[in-house]
Design a protein around this motif. Sequence first.
Motif, PDB file in Angstrom:
ATOM      1  N   LYS A   1     -10.380  40.615  15.380  1.00  0.00           N
ATOM      2  CA  LYS A   1     -10.744  40.054  14.076  1.00  0.00           C
ATOM      3  C   LYS A   1     -12.247  40.193  13.829  1.00  0.00           C
ATOM      4  O   LYS A   1     -12.674  40.476  12.705  1.00  0.00           O
ATOM      5  N   ILE A   2     -13.044  39.978  14.871  1.00  0.00           N
ATOM      6  CA  ILE A   2     -14.495  40.163  14.754  1.00  0.00           C
ATOM      7  C   ILE A   2     -14.790  41.622  14.416  1.00  0.00           C
ATOM      8  O   ILE A   2     -15.568  41.922  13.505  1.00  0.00           O
ATOM      9  N   SER A   3     -14.165  42.521  15.157  1.00  0.00           N
ATOM     10  CA  SER A   3     -14.365  43.949  14.933  1.00  0.00           C
ATOM     11  C   SER A   3     -13.957  44.351  13.516  1.00  0.00           C
ATOM     12  O   SER A   3     -14.615  45.179  12.871  1.00  0.00           O
ATOM     13  N   TYR A   4     -12.884  43.760  13.010  1.00  0.00           N
ATOM     14  CA  TYR A   4     -12.433  44.028  11.643  1.00  0.00           C
ATOM     15  C   TYR A   4     -13.516  43.618  10.635  1.00  0.00           C
ATOM     16  O   TYR A   4     -13.850  44.379   9.725  1.00  0.00           O
ATOM     17  N   ALA A   5     -14.057  42.409  10.805  1.00  0.00           N
ATOM     18  CA  ALA A   5     -15.081  41.909   9.875  1.00  0.00           C
ATOM     19  C   ALA A   5     -16.324  42.799   9.898  1.00  0.00           C
ATOM     20  O   ALA A   5     -16.974  43.004   8.872  1.00  0.00           O
ATOM     21  N   ILE A   6     -16.645  43.348  11.060  1.00  0.00           N
ATOM     22  CA  ILE A   6     -17.803  44.232  11.194  1.00  0.00           C
ATOM     23  C   ILE A   6     -17.478  45.621  10.636  1.00  0.00           C
ATOM     24  O   ILE A   6     -18.215  46.147   9.808  1.00  0.00           O
ATOM     25  N   ALA A   7     -16.379  46.196  11.095  1.00  0.00           N
ATOM     26  CA  ALA A   7     -16.048  47.580  10.745  1.00  0.00           C
ATOM     27  C   ALA A   7     -15.640  47.747   9.290  1.00  0.00           C
ATOM     28  O   ALA A   7     -16.121  48.643   8.596  1.00  0.00           O
ATOM     29  N   LEU A   8     -14.760  46.900   8.814  1.00  0.00           N
ATOM     30  CA  LEU A   8     -14.248  47.034   7.454  1.00  0.00           C
ATOM     31  C   LEU A   8     -14.929  46.089   6.463  1.00  0.00           C
ATOM     32  O   LEU A   8     -15.051  46.401   5.283  1.00  0.00           O
ATOM     33  N   GLY A   9     -15.343  44.925   6.954  1.00  0.00           N
ATOM     34  CA  GLY A   9     -16.009  43.972   6.073  1.00  0.00           C
ATOM     35  C   GLY A   9     -17.498  44.210   5.942  1.00  0.00           C
ATOM     36  O   GLY A   9     -18.134  43.719   5.013  1.00  0.00           O
ATOM     37  N   GLY A  10     -18.073  44.937   6.899  1.00  0.00           N
ATOM     38  CA  GLY A  10     -19.484  45.286   6.815  1.00  0.00           C
ATOM     39  C   GLY A  10     -20.465  44.189   7.201  1.00  0.00           C
ATOM     40  O   GLY A  10     -21.655  44.324   6.924  1.00  0.00           O
ATOM     41  N   VAL A  11     -19.989  43.117   7.838  1.00  0.00           N
ATOM     42  CA  VAL A  11     -20.924  42.056   8.207  1.00  0.00           C
ATOM     43  C   VAL A  11     -21.841  42.533   9.332  1.00  0.00           C
ATOM     44  O   VAL A  11     -21.449  43.327  10.185  1.00  0.00           O
ATOM     45  N   LYS A  12     -23.068  42.056   9.286  1.00  0.00           N
ATOM     46  CA  LYS A  12     -24.067  42.428  10.287  1.00  0.00           C
ATOM     47  C   LYS A  12     -24.598  41.203  11.025  1.00  0.00           C
ATOM     48  O   LYS A  12     -25.499  41.315  11.853  1.00  0.00           O
ATOM     49  N   SER A  13     -24.030  40.030  10.715  1.00  0.00           N
ATOM     50  CA  SER A  13     -24.479  38.785  11.346  1.00  0.00           C
ATOM     51  C   SER A  13     -23.276  37.930  11.721  1.00  0.00           C
ATOM     52  O   SER A  13     -22.288  37.880  10.979  1.00  0.00           O
ATOM     53  N   ILE A  14     -23.419  37.259  12.862  1.00  0.00           N
ATOM     54  CA  ILE A  14     -22.414  36.296  13.312  1.00  0.00           C
ATOM     55  C   ILE A  14     -23.127  34.984  13.600  1.00  0.00           C
ATOM     56  O   ILE A  14     -24.122  34.963  14.329  1.00  0.00           O
TER      57      ILE A  14
ATOM     58  N   ASN B   1     -25.617  45.865  17.803  1.00  0.00           N
ATOM     59  CA  ASN B   1     -26.320  46.023  16.518  1.00  0.00           C
ATOM     60  C   ASN B   1     -26.115  44.838  15.580  1.00  0.00           C
ATOM     61  O   ASN B   1     -26.577  44.877  14.438  1.00  0.00           O
ATOM     62  N   ILE B   2     -25.428  43.819  16.037  1.00  0.00           N
ATOM     63  CA  ILE B   2     -25.115  42.656  15.197  1.00  0.00           C
ATOM     64  C   ILE B   2     -25.999  41.478  15.593  1.00  0.00           C
ATOM     65  O   ILE B   2     -26.161  41.182  16.786  1.00  0.00           O
ATOM     66  N   LEU B   3     -26.563  40.802  14.612  1.00  0.00           N
ATOM     67  CA  LEU B   3     -27.335  39.586  14.861  1.00  0.00           C
ATOM     68  C   LEU B   3     -26.359  38.452  15.163  1.00  0.00           C
ATOM     69  O   LEU B   3     -25.509  38.119  14.324  1.00  0.00           O
ATOM     70  N   VAL B   4     -26.461  37.869  16.345  1.00  0.00           N
ATOM     71  CA  VAL B   4     -25.586  36.759  16.740  1.00  0.00           C
ATOM     72  C   VAL B   4     -26.468  35.534  16.951  1.00  0.00           C
ATOM     73  O   VAL B   4     -27.361  35.549  17.794  1.00  0.00           O
TER      74      VAL B   4
END
Length: 180
Positions: free
Chosen positions: A78-91, A159-162
């Motif tokens: 689900k995280i990967s989905y939000a990043i890959a398809l949703g384009g989010v760059k922050s968690i 590459n994601i801000l967590v």
Amino acid sequence: MNKLIKVSNQEDIFLHYQGTPIETLLKYHNLKQPFENHLKAKILIGMCMDNRKQLKLPNNFAYILRSGGGNLRYSEFKISYAIALGGVKSIALIGHNNCGMVNLESKKEKFIKGLVENAGWNIEQAEEHFNTCSPMFEIKDEIEFLLSETKRLRKKYPNILVAPLFYKIEDNLLYLVKED
């Protein structure tokens, strides 16, 4: 709890979160910034399923995953989905105090009794379920778990801000967490 920094004004927000969706989240929730319209999610928020926590956010601002203790180990697709398809760059990974996933062993009898009385399970089924699953969700300390999960997610998604954040039940505010 000395690792927690209260966010009472914009100057309290760590410099490396300024200009990011983490800052926007803190401004919406803690500082009561008026909501803007968002056409798509800017951030993924991982937090506990605890019913005492309710974030103040506008529609379409965030994907939100809720699980016991904010444990996202079993939500990586689900995280990967939000990043890959949703384009989010922050968690934003949000822990909280008085979490029910702390010291699960002390709740074993009540857990088993609740499944027997409420779900219609027999004692053996309920006990096996607890013994099998509780080690996956047990949290020793809310802040230590939050920081270890933050490090794990940063390693998996470099590459994601967590950002580790902490929700205090007493005042319903988000706090920044100082990392060592």
